[in-house]
Design a protein around this motif. Structure first.
Motif, PDB file in Angstrom:
ATOM      1  N   PHE A  56      37.075  41.673  29.720  1.00 46.53           N
ATOM      2  CA  PHE A  56      38.526  41.431  29.894  1.00 46.53           C
ATOM      3  C   PHE A  56      39.219  42.674  30.620  1.00 46.53           C
ATOM      4  N   ILE A  57      39.149  43.909  30.046  1.00 44.35           N
ATOM      5  CA  ILE A  57      39.603  45.069  30.506  1.00 44.35           C
ATOM      6  C   ILE A  57      39.168  45.298  31.853  1.00 44.35           C
ATOM      7  N   ASP A  58      38.027  45.191  31.978  1.00 47.39           N
ATOM      8  CA  ASP A  58      36.975  45.584  33.335  1.00 47.39           C
ATOM      9  C   ASP A  58      37.467  44.354  34.616  1.00 47.39           C
ATOM     10  N   LYS A  59      37.837  43.140  33.886  1.00 51.18           N
ATOM     11  CA  LYS A  59      38.296  42.200  34.872  1.00 51.18           C
ATOM     12  C   LYS A  59      39.754  42.685  35.341  1.00 51.18           C
ATOM     13  N   LEU A  60      40.675  43.166  34.559  1.00 46.58           N
ATOM     14  CA  LEU A  60      41.887  43.710  35.044  1.00 46.58           C
ATOM     15  C   LEU A  60      41.722  44.908  35.872  1.00 46.58           C
ATOM     16  N   ILE A  61      40.888  45.616  35.667  1.00 49.99           N
ATOM     17  CA  ILE A  61      40.900  47.018  36.468  1.00 49.99           C
ATOM     18  C   ILE A  61      40.302  46.398  37.835  1.00 49.99           C
ATOM     19  N   LEU A 102      40.662  43.428  39.404  1.00 44.98           N
ATOM     20  CA  LEU A 102      41.661  42.828  39.984  1.00 44.98           C
ATOM     21  C   LEU A 102      42.645  43.581  40.752  1.00 44.98           C
ATOM     22  N   PHE A 103      42.963  44.651  39.628  1.00 43.06           N
ATOM     23  CA  PHE A 103      43.916  45.723  40.154  1.00 43.06           C
ATOM     24  C   PHE A 103      43.485  46.354  41.386  1.00 43.06           C
TER      25      PHE A 103
END
Length: 121
Positions: A34-39, A41-42
């Protein structure tokens, strides 16, 4: 002039879709965590060419507002289906996506639908 608004909507919509596909492919697949997805997408949102795709969608909306001043939505909206046709052809040449009988048949039905709905009875 009204058809220019429809044409502008289609062109800017197609540009935005193709630009997003091209640039996102350069970044690779969405990571599982999840956190890697956010990074991930950012990072996508910081790419200037991806931002141009979003800007293109905004410009397409402005053209669409112009089209709405000239046509009934029930007449103008079917023309938006031409974006499917253009994206299909560009995806073949730009991304080497496969051409299948099913896709060609579907696109033919879209074009037929545009022709039918654009007729004044």
């Amino acid at each position: 002039m009204g058809y220019l608004y429809i044409f502008g909507t289609i062109i800017f919509t197609v540009y935005g879709q193709l630009m997003l596909k091209w640039r996102i492919e350069k970044f690779g697949s969405l990571p599982p965590a999840f956190i890697d997805k956010l990074i991930f997408l950012f990072k996508l949102l910081l790419d200037p060419l991806i931002l141009s795709g979003f800007l293109s969608a905004f410009v397409a909306s402005i053209f669409w507002m112009g089209a709405m001043t000239k046509f009934d939505i029930s007449y103008a909206y079917p023309f938006m289906s031409l974006s499917f046709v253009l994206v299909f052809f560009f995806s073949i040449f730009l991304f080497q996506e496969p051409v299948t009988v099913t896709k060609v048949l579907g696109l033919s039905l879209i074009v037929l639908g545009i022709l039918v709905t654009s007729q004044s009875l």
